[in-house]
Design an enzyme around this catalytic site. Structure first.
Site, PDB file in Angstrom:
ATOM      1  N   GLU A  16      17.586-102.180  14.374  1.00 56.44           N
ATOM      2  CA  GLU A  16      17.099-100.853  14.805  1.00 56.44           C
ATOM      3  C   GLU A  16      15.852-101.029  15.982  1.00 56.44           C
ATOM      4  O   GLU A  16      15.451 -99.948  16.097  1.00 56.44           O
ATOM      5  CB  GLU A  16      16.533 -99.945  13.829  1.00 56.44           C
TER       6      GLU A  16
ATOM      7  N   SER B 269      20.424 -97.239  10.530  1.00 49.85           N
ATOM      8  CA  SER B 269      21.416 -96.786  11.736  1.00 49.85           C
ATOM      9  C   SER B 269      22.701 -97.071  11.893  1.00 49.85           C
ATOM     10  O   SER B 269      23.461 -97.081  12.934  1.00 49.85           O
ATOM     11  CB  SER B 269      20.671 -97.341  13.016  1.00 49.85           C
TER      12      SER B 269
ATOM     13  N   TYR C  47      22.905 -91.860  18.534  1.00 51.10           N
ATOM     14  CA  TYR C  47      21.839 -92.093  19.659  1.00 51.10           C
ATOM     15  C   TYR C  47      22.361 -91.741  21.034  1.00 51.10           C
ATOM     16  O   TYR C  47      21.478 -91.863  21.911  1.00 51.10           O
ATOM     17  CB  TYR C  47      21.429 -93.430  19.502  1.00 51.10           C
TER      18      TYR C  47
ATOM     19  N   ARG D 246      13.354 -88.781   4.770  1.00 51.66           N
ATOM     20  CA  ARG D 246      14.418 -88.119   5.071  1.00 51.66           C
ATOM     21  C   ARG D 246      15.556 -88.563   4.191  1.00 51.66           C
ATOM     22  O   ARG D 246      15.900 -89.850   3.859  1.00 51.66           O
ATOM     23  CB  ARG D 246      14.975 -88.229   6.336  1.00 51.66           C
TER      24      ARG D 246
ATOM     25  N   ASP E  98      19.774 -88.488   3.092  1.00 55.32           N
ATOM     26  CA  ASP E  98      21.156 -88.379   3.631  1.00 55.32           C
ATOM     27  C   ASP E  98      21.864 -87.842   2.565  1.00 55.32           C
ATOM     28  O   ASP E  98      21.746 -88.358   1.268  1.00 55.32           O
ATOM     29  CB  ASP E  98      21.684 -89.392   4.418  1.00 55.32           C
TER      30      ASP E  98
ATOM     31  N   GLU F 147      21.140 -92.050   0.802  1.00 59.55           N
ATOM     32  CA  GLU F 147      20.228 -92.889   0.899  1.00 59.55           C
ATOM     33  C   GLU F 147      18.637 -92.297   1.341  1.00 59.55           C
ATOM     34  O   GLU F 147      19.063 -90.975   1.715  1.00 59.55           O
ATOM     35  CB  GLU F 147      20.252 -94.057   1.959  1.00 59.55           C
TER      36      GLU F 147
ATOM     37  N   ASN G  40      15.493 -92.573   3.872  1.00 58.73           N
ATOM     38  CA  ASN G  40      14.965 -93.085   5.059  1.00 58.73           C
ATOM     39  C   ASN G  40      13.393 -92.932   5.250  1.00 58.73           C
ATOM     40  O   ASN G  40      13.166 -92.007   5.292  1.00 58.73           O
ATOM     41  CB  ASN G  40      15.465 -92.478   6.403  1.00 58.73           C
TER      42      ASN G  40
ATOM     43  N   GLY H  74      13.595 -91.285  12.020  1.00 63.82           N
ATOM     44  CA  GLY H  74      13.923 -91.627  13.574  1.00 63.82           C
ATOM     45  C   GLY H  74      13.319 -90.397  14.096  1.00 63.82           C
ATOM     46  O   GLY H  74      13.012 -89.257  13.556  1.00 63.82           O
TER      47      GLY H  74
END
Length: 348
Positions: free
Chosen positions: A13, A187, A253, A292, A294, A308, A310, A314
């Site tokens: 990443e 990612s 991205y 964060r 998901d 998961e 984070n 990002g």
């Protein structure tokens, strides 16, 4: 404040991290902070003493950062710039971090999000943004995270962990289609959706090129969401709908590859349930600053499943957390200041 923004590194990443770091750097600079953007791996080999003068240097530390490409970077080219390296920390990185008031972590993936640099900073008395070293390490390993989810009563898709070289059996509760994921990747690098045994074997071979431990998880068919949690409170939910395929590296991205809706179009009771699961997920690994989480929402049963956590979400131009903050009327710059304040609470 004197702030070092740490980004880059040698995880898959890397490019995402540099993009996050550049955005954070520009925002903090606009807010009047004395800011340096550093590549944690390459460092500043030619820096001249006194290093503290660099915080007031008239230069754009983000000038060389480029947009995130469609593929993960070639890390061999990065490592070649520091042949025979022994430390993941580049020249003068630790020295500059020791001189600042706060390190803003723009790192993603191994070596930045897995608790190692957080543990070093804790030992050195260096203040930094985000989760502590234990929470970071627990959240980095999807297998461990999912076990903690189960213990806390947070729904998560059935899965099995496979080690490289070991025999494996696909439990009936997983079946096809299923997802193959590296346990500690990010990612969506090393993540594959498979439809049959042949595809599963090929996906495992690919995933084992990244790590020696891989997760096989039931593929939840339905809608995908993400929820940032700051100071133990969930932000508005964002829905993620890739134009083609699933939410992989390219779709994350590249502008226009994904339709993102925030706040997500969900009934109030369902939004509240997913937000509560996101808050509980952070608490079960001890995160009190920000992160964060998901989720997938099963289109048939209506059940939500946490995938998961984070711990350093990002902060690129297409990232999810800034969009969630914007739904609250908060600018990118205000979000960076909020993260600073919340992270500072760890040291009060």
């Amino acid at each position: 404040m004197k702030i070092v923004v740490l980004a880059g590194g040698i995880s898959t990443e890397r490019d995402v991290s540099l993009s996050s770091g550049a955005g954070i750097y520009q925002a903090l600079k606009e807010s009047g902070h004395r800011v340096i953007l550093l590549d944690v791996f390459l460092g500043l080999p030619d820096a001249q003493a006194p290093l503290e003068d660099l915080f007031d240097a008239d230069m754009d530390w983000a000038a060389s950062v480029r947009a995130v490409g469609e593929k993960a970077p070639d890390l061999s080219q990065v490592r070649a710039q520091r042949p025979n390296f022994k430390s993941l920390l580049g020249p003068n990185v630790l020295e500059l971090c020791s001189l600042c008031d706060m390190v803003f972590l723009g790192l993603h993936g191994a070596g930045g999000e897995d608790g190692r640099i957080q543990a070093l900073f804790d030992l050195m008395g260096i203040r930094y943004t985000g989760a502590g070293h234990v929470s970071s390490a627990l959240s980095m390993d999807k297998n461990i995270t999912k076990q903690l989810f189960k213990n806390a009563g947070i729904p998560t898709p059935p899965s099995v962990t496979v080690k490289k070289g070991d025999s494996w059996h696909l439990p009936d509760e997983i079946g096809f289609p299923c997802m193959v994921k590296t346990c500690c990747g990010g990612s969506s690098v090393g993540v594959y959706r498979v439809e049959d045994v042949f595809g599963l074997e090929r996906a495992l071979q690919k995933a084992f090129l990244y790590e020696d431990q891989v997760l096989i998880e039931r593929c939840i068919i339905g809608r995908e969401f993400s929820v940032a949690v700051v100071n133990q409170t969930a932000l508005p939910i964002i829905e993620i709908a890739p134009v083609n395929g699933f939410y992989d590296y390219k779709n994350k991205y590249q502008a226009g590859s994904t339709v993102e809706t925030c706040p997500a179009d969900l009934p109030e009771h369902l939004s509240a349930r997913i937000q509560k699961h996101a808050e509980d997920a952070c608490l079960c690994v001890g995160i009190k600053s920000y992160a964060r989480v998901d989720f997938m929402l099963d289109e048939q049963s209506g059940a939500d499943y946490a995938l998961e956590i984070n711990t350093l979400p990002g902060m690129t131009p297409t990232s999810l957390m800034p969009q969630e903050a914007a739904a609250l009327g908060m600018s990118y710059r205000d979000l960076c200041e909020w993260i600073l304040r919340v992270s500072m609470n760890k040291y009060m």
